[in-house]
Write a protein that holds these residues in place. Structure first.
Motif, PDB file in Angstrom:
ATOM      1  N   ASP A 137     -33.775   3.586   3.556  1.00 25.41           N
ATOM      2  CA  ASP A 137     -32.856   2.462   3.413  1.00 25.41           C
ATOM      3  C   ASP A 137     -33.345   1.572   2.286  1.00 25.41           C
ATOM      4  O   ASP A 137     -34.538   1.574   1.939  1.00 25.41           O
ATOM      5  CB  ASP A 137     -32.792   1.669   4.728  1.00 25.41           C
ATOM      6  CG  ASP A 137     -31.532   0.830   4.848  1.00 25.41           C
ATOM      7  OD1 ASP A 137     -30.588   1.038   4.066  1.00 25.41           O
ATOM      8  OD2 ASP A 137     -31.474  -0.037   5.742  1.00 25.41           O
ATOM      9  N   TYR A 139     -32.874  -2.589   0.860  1.00 31.33           N
ATOM     10  CA  TYR A 139     -32.302  -3.911   1.086  1.00 31.33           C
ATOM     11  C   TYR A 139     -32.710  -4.832  -0.058  1.00 31.33           C
ATOM     12  O   TYR A 139     -33.752  -4.665  -0.688  1.00 31.33           O
ATOM     13  CB  TYR A 139     -32.746  -4.479   2.438  1.00 31.33           C
ATOM     14  CG  TYR A 139     -34.200  -4.894   2.505  1.00 31.33           C
ATOM     15  CD1 TYR A 139     -34.580  -6.225   2.297  1.00 31.33           C
ATOM     16  CD2 TYR A 139     -35.205  -3.970   2.783  1.00 31.33           C
ATOM     17  CE1 TYR A 139     -35.919  -6.610   2.361  1.00 31.33           C
ATOM     18  CE2 TYR A 139     -36.537  -4.344   2.857  1.00 31.33           C
ATOM     19  CZ  TYR A 139     -36.883  -5.666   2.649  1.00 31.33           C
ATOM     20  OH  TYR A 139     -38.204  -6.047   2.700  1.00 31.33           O
ATOM     21  N   TYR A 149     -34.936  -8.773   6.961  1.00 38.25           N
ATOM     22  CA  TYR A 149     -34.472  -7.398   7.201  1.00 38.25           C
ATOM     23  C   TYR A 149     -35.255  -6.770   8.352  1.00 38.25           C
ATOM     24  O   TYR A 149     -36.461  -7.011   8.515  1.00 38.25           O
ATOM     25  CB  TYR A 149     -34.681  -6.565   5.927  1.00 38.25           C
ATOM     26  CG  TYR A 149     -34.437  -5.082   6.092  1.00 38.25           C
ATOM     27  CD1 TYR A 149     -33.185  -4.534   5.833  1.00 38.25           C
ATOM     28  CD2 TYR A 149     -35.458  -4.230   6.506  1.00 38.25           C
ATOM     29  CE1 TYR A 149     -32.956  -3.175   5.979  1.00 38.25           C
ATOM     30  CE2 TYR A 149     -35.235  -2.871   6.655  1.00 38.25           C
ATOM     31  CZ  TYR A 149     -33.983  -2.347   6.395  1.00 38.25           C
ATOM     32  OH  TYR A 149     -33.761  -1.006   6.535  1.00 38.25           O
ATOM     33  N   LEU A 151     -35.363  -2.750  10.499  1.00 36.21           N
ATOM     34  CA  LEU A 151     -34.845  -1.393  10.685  1.00 36.21           C
ATOM     35  C   LEU A 151     -35.313  -0.877  12.037  1.00 36.21           C
ATOM     36  O   LEU A 151     -36.501  -0.957  12.368  1.00 36.21           O
ATOM     37  CB  LEU A 151     -35.344  -0.456   9.580  1.00 36.21           C
ATOM     38  CG  LEU A 151     -34.942   1.018   9.725  1.00 36.21           C
ATOM     39  CD1 LEU A 151     -33.434   1.185   9.564  1.00 36.21           C
ATOM     40  CD2 LEU A 151     -35.680   1.883   8.701  1.00 36.21           C
ATOM     41  N   HIS A 203     -29.764  -1.334  11.203  1.00 39.13           N
ATOM     42  CA  HIS A 203     -30.518  -2.322  10.438  1.00 39.13           C
ATOM     43  C   HIS A 203     -29.866  -3.692  10.617  1.00 39.13           C
ATOM     44  O   HIS A 203     -28.670  -3.814  10.866  1.00 39.13           O
ATOM     45  CB  HIS A 203     -30.710  -1.946   8.962  1.00 39.13           C
ATOM     46  CG  HIS A 203     -29.463  -1.744   8.172  1.00 39.13           C
ATOM     47  ND1 HIS A 203     -29.400  -0.922   7.084  1.00 39.13           N
ATOM     48  CD2 HIS A 203     -28.230  -2.267   8.295  1.00 39.13           C
ATOM     49  CE1 HIS A 203     -28.192  -0.945   6.571  1.00 39.13           C
ATOM     50  NE2 HIS A 203     -27.472  -1.764   7.278  1.00 39.13           N
ATOM     51  N   SER A 222     -27.598  -4.455   1.890  1.00 38.63           N
ATOM     52  CA  SER A 222     -28.257  -3.147   1.964  1.00 38.63           C
ATOM     53  C   SER A 222     -27.497  -2.154   1.090  1.00 38.63           C
ATOM     54  O   SER A 222     -26.354  -2.387   0.691  1.00 38.63           O
ATOM     55  CB  SER A 222     -28.296  -2.635   3.404  1.00 38.63           C
ATOM     56  OG  SER A 222     -26.979  -2.392   3.879  1.00 38.63           O
ATOM     57  N   SER A 225     -28.233   3.721   2.446  1.00 35.58           N
ATOM     58  CA  SER A 225     -28.872   4.103   3.710  1.00 35.58           C
ATOM     59  C   SER A 225     -28.715   5.608   3.915  1.00 35.58           C
ATOM     60  O   SER A 225     -27.681   6.185   3.550  1.00 35.58           O
ATOM     61  CB  SER A 225     -28.219   3.359   4.880  1.00 35.58           C
ATOM     62  OG  SER A 225     -28.191   1.964   4.656  1.00 35.58           O
TER      63      SER A 225
END
Length: 236
Positions: A137, A139, A149, A151, A203, A222, A225
């Motif tokens: 991912d 961000y 953030y 995850l 996320h 983001s 992903s």
């Protein structure tokens, strides 16, 4: 059918992996379950890590019209979204002080559940070979707070209630940085054990709404992903 089975074995490097004769190998080959991104709509904010936004477009400070916004705008098809408002901390504000503008923080959550069998993977491969499941991912550090953030990824069993393996990543940011940057977050699941049938990907992105004399909406975005099942195996 043997021809399609051989194509899967050779092109995906699955020598030694269980490949039952009763499987529809033509459909499996066409589904390409190994090596491709199994997430739908991987960049719902409409931005790319390879084309960073300018400060002016990413954090628009022009006065807002209409009601204050608390959630980002974008194309979130394929994702389940929710917004969690963070309680405002006014403990350090003396009594009687007039507040001209207030900031309200919130978490914007995006969830997607990948059905591994529906994407073309088969029981024997998941249970015995246990190929690597690679999570990645990106961000954009919005510099709104120290943590912007999160995850959270879980490997689930057939009924979606059993968590076979999970990983959470909660990075912190250097708020002294001069500009926002795109940051990568990744994890590889391997040797996770039999029974995995779903990947639960979530996320959480922090946003800030300002109301009062200064109004605006500032968000963490983001991009790109991915959940990819690799035709490789790493011993646990």
């Amino acid at each position: 059918m043997a021809e399609w089975k051989k194509k899967c074995e050779v092109e995906w490097g699955l020598q030694g992996a269980p490949m039952p004769d009763g499987l529809d190998w033509k459909s499996t080959y066409e589904a390409k379950p190994l090596g491709r991104n199994l997430l739908k709509n991987p960049s719902p904010h409409g931005v790319s890590k390879d084309e960073p936004e300018s400060d002016e477009s990413a954090m628009d400070q022009r006065p807002m019209r209409g009601p204050i916004r608390f959630a980002p705008e974008g194309d979130f098809i394929g994702w389940t979204t929710s917004t969690e408002t963070i309680p405002e901390d006014r403990s350090g504000i003396p009594e009687g002080v007039v507040i001209c503008s207030s900031s309200r923080y919130s978490w914007f959550s995006l969830v997607q559940v990948v059905d591994l069998k529906a994407e073309g993977l088969w029981d024997e491969l998941l249970d015995k070979f246990q190929p690597e499941i690679v999570i990645q991912d990106w961000y954009q550090d919005s510099q709104l707070q120290e943590q912007v953030y999160e995850l959270h990824v879980k490997l689930l069993g057939a009924d979606k209630s059993k968590v076979i393996s999970e990983r959470s990543i909660l990075p912190t940011e250097d708020r002294n940085a001069e500009s926002k940057t795109w940051k990568e977050v990744s994890h590889v699941f391997s040797g996770y054990g039999p029974g995995v049938r779903y990947v639960h990907f979530q996320h959480r992105l922090k946003n800030m709404s300002m109301d009062g004399m200064v109004r605006g909406f500032y968000e963490t975005k983001s991009s790109d992903s991915s959940v990819i099942v690799k035709p490789t195996k790493t011993s646990s």
